[in-house]
Design an enzyme around this catalytic site. Structure first.
Site, mmCIF file in Angstrom:
data_model
loop_
_atom_site.group_PDB
_atom_site.id
_atom_site.type_symbol
_atom_site.label_atom_id
_atom_site.label_comp_id
_atom_site.label_asym_id
_atom_site.label_seq_id
_atom_site.Cartn_x
_atom_site.Cartn_y
_atom_site.Cartn_z
ATOM 1 N N PRO A 94 -32.027 -6.071 -10.156
ATOM 2 C CG PRO A 94 -31.768 -8.116 -10.096
ATOM 3 C CD PRO A 94 -32.553 -7.266 -9.485
ATOM 4 C CD GLU A 122 -35.819 -16.656 -7.223
ATOM 5 O OE1 GLU A 122 -35.499 -16.441 -8.255
ATOM 6 O OE2 GLU A 122 -35.337 -16.921 -6.236
ATOM 7 N NE ARG A 160 -20.196 11.591 -1.307
ATOM 8 C CZ ARG A 160 -19.604 12.248 -2.080
ATOM 9 N NH1 ARG A 160 -19.747 12.755 -3.460
ATOM 10 N NH2 ARG A 160 -18.265 12.854 -1.675
ATOM 11 C CG ASP A 175 -17.183 13.527 -5.364
ATOM 12 O OD1 ASP A 175 -16.108 13.697 -4.690
ATOM 13 O OD2 ASP A 175 -18.366 13.514 -4.845
HETATM 14 N N1 ADE Z 1 -31.393 -6.385 -5.936
HETATM 15 C C1 ADE Z 1 -30.864 -7.439 -6.468
HETATM 16 N N2 ADE Z 1 -29.789 -7.252 -7.032
HETATM 17 C C2 ADE Z 1 -29.943 -5.758 -7.188
HETATM 18 C C3 ADE Z 1 -29.095 -4.863 -7.997
HETATM 19 N N3 ADE Z 1 -27.728 -5.386 -8.780
HETATM 20 N N4 ADE Z 1 -29.207 -3.557 -7.966
HETATM 21 C C4 ADE Z 1 -30.435 -3.065 -7.317
HETATM 22 N N5 ADE Z 1 -31.235 -3.930 -6.618
HETATM 23 C C5 ADE Z 1 -31.065 -5.173 -6.613
#
Ligand code: ADE
Length: 234
Positions: A94, A122, A160, A175
């Protein structure tokens, strides 16, 4: 293109790449996809893939060593400066750059070899990032339990875009996002479904009119749901 996925849950991927466009692209040898169990690259008795964080805190951190071993095995080196040409090692987390169609296009065009590392718990020992990772990518501003769903999203989006992956070379061009806006609405037979009618313009065979209508509808949808797209031309 070759895509390798590193995960502690290889079973997660058992069938996801066996359908539709990805399956066809694999059979046509446009892409080769391999999934690797990070645990196979542990060297300790307990085959530990994670451990407690230095400095304390909740959760577990994926260990550096098995991931280094896996990358050395796949790419012949654990120094990103020495990777083979057109190779990307992507950490899914994230914290990464947000994945967009433009990022997918860049990877599809610039890379022949992509290794996707699925983060977990984590986090991942930061030395993986420092030494191995060329791109850290997030699929959106929310937290998954791990990078596995993100690896599937990224693989699908990239495959794709590879030449020959779609039946018709023009389909990807229409697309959503390919020209920076959402896609227009689509209809198929019957023209009258329970009294809900297909817009007349689509039935009259006037291609210039149809194109105009599609563009107008796409813009309306974009204006309604994704105004942000209209202001940045990406
Ligand atoms: N791992 C945990 N959350 C994620 C996300 N939003 N994008 C990519 N990998 C992740």
């Amino acid at each position: 293109m070759r895509i390798d996925v590193l995960t502690i849950f290889p079973e997660f991927f058992r069938e996801v790449f066996d359908f539709g466009i990805i399956r066809r692209a694999r059979l046509a040898e446009i892409v080769e996809i391999n999934v690797h169990d990070i645990r196979e690259y542990t060297t300790d008795k307990h085959r530990m893939t994670d451990d407690r964080p230095f400095g304390g805190g909740d959760g577990m951190v994926l260990k550096a060593e098995p991931i280094f071993n896996a990358i050395e095995n796949l790419l012949g080196t654990s120094a990103k400066e020495s990777y083979p040409p057109r190779t990307r090692v992507v950490l899914l987390s994230p914290q990464g750059k947000v994945f967009r169609q433009a990022v997918a296009r860049e990877l599809a065009g610039d890379a022949d070899r992509i290794v996707l590392i699925c983060g977990r718990y984590e986090g991942v020992d930061e030395r993986v990032n420092d030494a191995l990772v060329t791109d850290e990518i997030s699929i959106g501003d929310y937290v998954l339990s791990g990078g596995e769903p993100a690896a599937i999203v990224i693989t699908d989006t990239i495959v794709r875009l590879l030449p020959g992956a779609l039946g018709s070379e023009t389909s990807a061009e229409n697309d959503s996002f390919s020209d920076g806006i959402l896609d227009c609405p689509h209809y198929t037979r019957p023209a009258d479904f329970r009294g809900m009618l297909v817009p007349e313009v689509l039935l009259n065979g006037n291609h210039a009119e149809i194109e105009k209508w599609r563009r107008k509808k796409a813009l309306e949808k974009t204006e309604k749901f994704r105004k942000d797209l209209l202001n940045k031309g990406e």
